[in-house]
Scaffold this motif. Structure first.
Motif, mmCIF file in Angstrom:
data_model
loop_
_atom_site.group_PDB
_atom_site.id
_atom_site.type_symbol
_atom_site.label_atom_id
_atom_site.label_comp_id
_atom_site.label_asym_id
_atom_site.label_seq_id
_atom_site.Cartn_x
_atom_site.Cartn_y
_atom_site.Cartn_z
ATOM 1 N N THR A 130 29.922 53.218 60.924
ATOM 2 C CA THR A 130 29.434 52.053 60.382
ATOM 3 C C THR A 130 29.845 50.852 60.860
ATOM 4 O O THR A 130 31.149 51.086 61.475
ATOM 5 N N SER A 131 29.561 49.730 60.629
ATOM 6 C CA SER A 131 30.137 48.515 61.127
ATOM 7 C C SER A 131 31.414 48.108 60.317
ATOM 8 O O SER A 131 31.605 48.576 59.198
ATOM 9 N N VAL A 132 32.138 47.257 60.699
ATOM 10 C CA VAL A 132 33.410 46.944 60.261
ATOM 11 C C VAL A 132 33.087 45.248 59.712
ATOM 12 O O VAL A 132 32.283 44.702 60.245
ATOM 13 N N GLY A 133 34.068 44.703 58.872
ATOM 14 C CA GLY A 133 33.874 43.281 58.288
ATOM 15 C C GLY A 133 33.695 43.218 57.030
ATOM 16 O O GLY A 133 33.789 44.139 56.164
ATOM 17 N N PRO A 134 33.370 42.026 56.060
ATOM 18 C CA PRO A 134 33.304 41.851 54.835
ATOM 19 C C PRO A 134 31.987 42.782 54.316
ATOM 20 O O PRO A 134 31.369 42.837 54.996
ATOM 21 N N ASP A 135 32.459 43.217 53.477
ATOM 22 C CA ASP A 135 31.440 43.874 52.269
ATOM 23 C C ASP A 135 31.870 43.521 50.907
ATOM 24 O O ASP A 135 32.699 44.172 50.365
ATOM 25 N N VAL A 136 31.215 42.449 50.338
ATOM 26 C CA VAL A 136 31.800 42.006 49.330
ATOM 27 C C VAL A 136 30.707 42.193 48.151
ATOM 28 O O VAL A 136 29.525 42.363 48.324
ATOM 29 N N LEU A 137 31.198 41.879 46.888
ATOM 30 C CA LEU A 137 30.442 42.232 45.744
ATOM 31 C C LEU A 137 29.868 40.573 45.528
ATOM 32 O O LEU A 137 30.631 39.762 45.169
ATOM 33 N N ASN A 138 28.497 40.635 45.036
ATOM 34 C CA ASN A 138 27.766 39.280 44.822
ATOM 35 C C ASN A 138 28.710 38.987 43.538
ATOM 36 O O ASN A 138 28.126 39.866 42.597
ATOM 37 N N LYS A 140 27.438 37.317 41.084
ATOM 38 C CA LYS A 140 26.245 37.235 40.151
ATOM 39 C C LYS A 140 25.569 38.625 39.798
ATOM 40 O O LYS A 140 25.302 38.556 38.717
ATOM 41 N N GLU A 141 26.223 39.694 40.403
ATOM 42 C CA GLU A 141 25.713 41.099 39.978
ATOM 43 C C GLU A 141 26.829 41.722 39.294
ATOM 44 O O GLU A 141 28.069 41.284 39.429
ATOM 45 N N SER A 142 26.581 42.702 38.503
ATOM 46 C CA SER A 142 27.746 43.457 37.659
ATOM 47 C C SER A 142 27.987 44.583 38.833
ATOM 48 O O SER A 142 27.280 44.853 39.483
ATOM 49 N N ILE A 143 28.911 45.169 38.489
ATOM 50 C CA ILE A 143 29.543 46.368 39.390
ATOM 51 C C ILE A 143 28.307 47.521 39.266
ATOM 52 O O ILE A 143 28.095 48.277 40.148
ATOM 53 N N TYR A 144 27.780 47.513 37.666
ATOM 54 C CA TYR A 144 26.859 48.629 37.627
ATOM 55 C C TYR A 144 25.585 48.484 38.283
ATOM 56 O O TYR A 144 24.957 49.289 38.970
ATOM 57 N N GLU A 145 25.161 47.192 38.558
ATOM 58 C CA GLU A 145 24.064 46.717 39.605
ATOM 59 C C GLU A 145 24.221 47.183 40.826
ATOM 60 O O GLU A 145 23.275 47.890 41.505
ATOM 61 N N TYR A 146 25.683 46.986 41.443
ATOM 62 C CA TYR A 146 25.789 47.327 42.584
ATOM 63 C C TYR A 146 25.876 48.707 42.862
ATOM 64 O O TYR A 146 25.271 49.196 43.748
ATOM 65 N N VAL A 147 26.482 49.484 41.737
ATOM 66 C CA VAL A 147 26.369 50.949 42.051
ATOM 67 C C VAL A 147 24.930 51.686 42.216
ATOM 68 O O VAL A 147 24.689 52.600 42.564
ATOM 69 N N ASP A 148 24.097 51.101 41.100
ATOM 70 C CA ASP A 148 22.571 51.406 41.019
ATOM 71 C C ASP A 148 21.909 51.290 42.400
ATOM 72 O O ASP A 148 21.005 51.997 42.798
ATOM 73 N N SER A 149 22.379 49.972 43.237
ATOM 74 C CA SER A 149 21.604 49.797 44.440
ATOM 75 C C SER A 149 22.357 50.542 45.616
ATOM 76 O O SER A 149 21.638 50.674 46.703
ATOM 77 N N PHE A 150 23.434 51.025 45.316
ATOM 78 C CA PHE A 150 24.113 51.817 46.650
ATOM 79 C C PHE A 150 23.105 52.994 47.071
ATOM 80 O O PHE A 150 23.131 53.984 46.086
ATOM 81 N N GLN A 151 22.929 53.307 48.165
ATOM 82 C CA GLN A 151 21.909 54.510 48.589
ATOM 83 C C GLN A 151 23.181 54.890 49.581
ATOM 84 O O GLN A 151 23.234 54.693 50.995
ATOM 85 N N ILE A 173 34.221 51.961 46.821
ATOM 86 C CA ILE A 173 33.446 52.887 45.954
ATOM 87 C C ILE A 173 32.676 53.495 47.035
ATOM 88 O O ILE A 173 32.439 54.988 46.927
ATOM 89 N N LYS A 174 32.219 53.044 48.305
ATOM 90 C CA LYS A 174 31.767 53.900 49.318
ATOM 91 C C LYS A 174 32.391 55.003 49.937
ATOM 92 O O LYS A 174 32.052 56.044 50.031
ATOM 93 N N ALA A 175 33.785 54.734 50.080
ATOM 94 C CA ALA A 175 34.720 55.666 50.715
ATOM 95 C C ALA A 175 35.003 56.909 49.647
ATOM 96 O O ALA A 175 34.646 57.903 49.949
#
Length: 313
Positions: A130-138, A140-151, A173-175
């Motif tokens: 995978t690529s490296v660099g920033p991977d930040v939480l928006n 404006k979204e809750s952590i649960y929205e992020y989790v639901d969108s993670f594939q 979360i991904k790791a």
């Protein structure tokens, strides 16, 4: 010569003992920061000392736990400081990580928490990542929205951890999610707790803090590549055919450099230009535990530059 773990200043030994010591090894491994340079300054006499070691027919390797640079990047840095260096003289945790995955015929994709140097080494042996660099939480979204969108990526077969200045909750979360699958490998370049700073009122967490966070979630131990673990010895034996008892490890940290040397069966030389002070070793001499005794070097010297006078004898 029968050697025992105690505070032996190699610069104070009789000439015949010094000659016997230096004839007892064929290979030298040296740490970099704190040994041959400190921050942006070369340790006085370091270049001359390493040149003399080579001139006496010893194989010399630079071995660093730094997980941000490829061997090519390391070479550029080392040569800028004025030291002689080829790619094959460098043992880095980025190189060893790629070598390890290639040696076990890893043919999937690696999820990397790390930097470009680690990715470059993986690419050199044909490992997808995978690529490296920033991977930040928006925000404006809750952590649960992020989790639901993670594939999750079904191709991921390993989580590889190095130093990452962009470490974030989404990366953790991904790791952790990938490592929840038992078939996914867990590999760490090293587990250094912190990096040395000139400021004493600030602590800079290192790779070990990232590894510890993921371990706390998944309850899995990683395969650790760097010092004080001994994987480098496997590479040295297989690719360079070194003999452990005829190898010297030079370092400034007891719990990485010296412990690594002890575990590998190397002779060890501590320099006092980096992290460790003489009083740190003196305290260990009073301990009766094997864990503490393994941190005591065979020899010490004020600076690697002081070897110049010894080697010119």
């Amino acid at each position: 010569m029968s050697l025992k773990r105690s505070l032996i200043n190699i610069a104070k030994l009789p000439l015949k003992d010094v000659k016997e010591i230096f004839s007892s090894f064929d290979t030298v491994l040296t740490d970099c920061d704190g040994v041959i340079w400190s921050s942006a300054d070369v340790i006085k006499g370091a270049k001359e000392a390493l040149d003399l070691i080579r001139s006496k027919g010893k194989k010399l390797f630079y071995y660093s736990n730094n997980s941000t640079r490829s061997r090519e990047m390391f070479k550029s840095s080392i040569m800028k400081f004025g030291f002689h260096c080829k790619n094959e003289d460098i043992i880095s945790t980025t190189f060893l990580t790629a070598y390890y995955l290639k040696s076990i015929n890893f043919n999937k994709k690696a999820y990397v928490i790390g930097s470009i140097g680690l990715c470059k080494e993986l690419e050199l042996v044909g490992i997808k990542h995978t690529s490296v660099g920033p991977d930040v939480l928006n925000i404006k979204e809750s952590i649960y929205e992020y989790v639901d969108s993670f594939q999750p990526d079904p191709e991921i077969g390993a989580v590889v951890i190095g130093y990452d200045i962009h470490i974030s909750l989404p990366k953790l979360i991904k790791a952790s999610s990938y490592l929840n699958r038992p078939d996914v490998l867990f590999v760490a370049t090293n587990t250094d707790q912190s990096y040395p700073l000139t400021r004493k009122d600030v602590v800079l967490p290192a790779v070990g803090s990232i590894v510890a966070a993921i371990q706390a979630v998944d309850n899995r131990k990683p395969f650790i590549i760097g010092k004080p673990e001994t994987y480098a010895l496997e590479w040295l034996r297989k690719e360079v055919h070194v003999e452990a008892k005829r190898t010297l490890m030079i370092g400034d940290r007891l719990n990485t450099d010296i412990l690594f040397g002890t575990r590998c069966g190397f002779q060890t030389l501590l320099v006092l230009t980096g992290v460790t002070k003489l009083e740190d070793v003196e305290k260990l001499l009073k301990s009766k535990t094997k864990e503490d005794k393994d941190l005591i070097p065979d020899f010490y010297i004020e600076s690697i530059g002081h070897l110049v006078n010894i080697l010119n004898l």
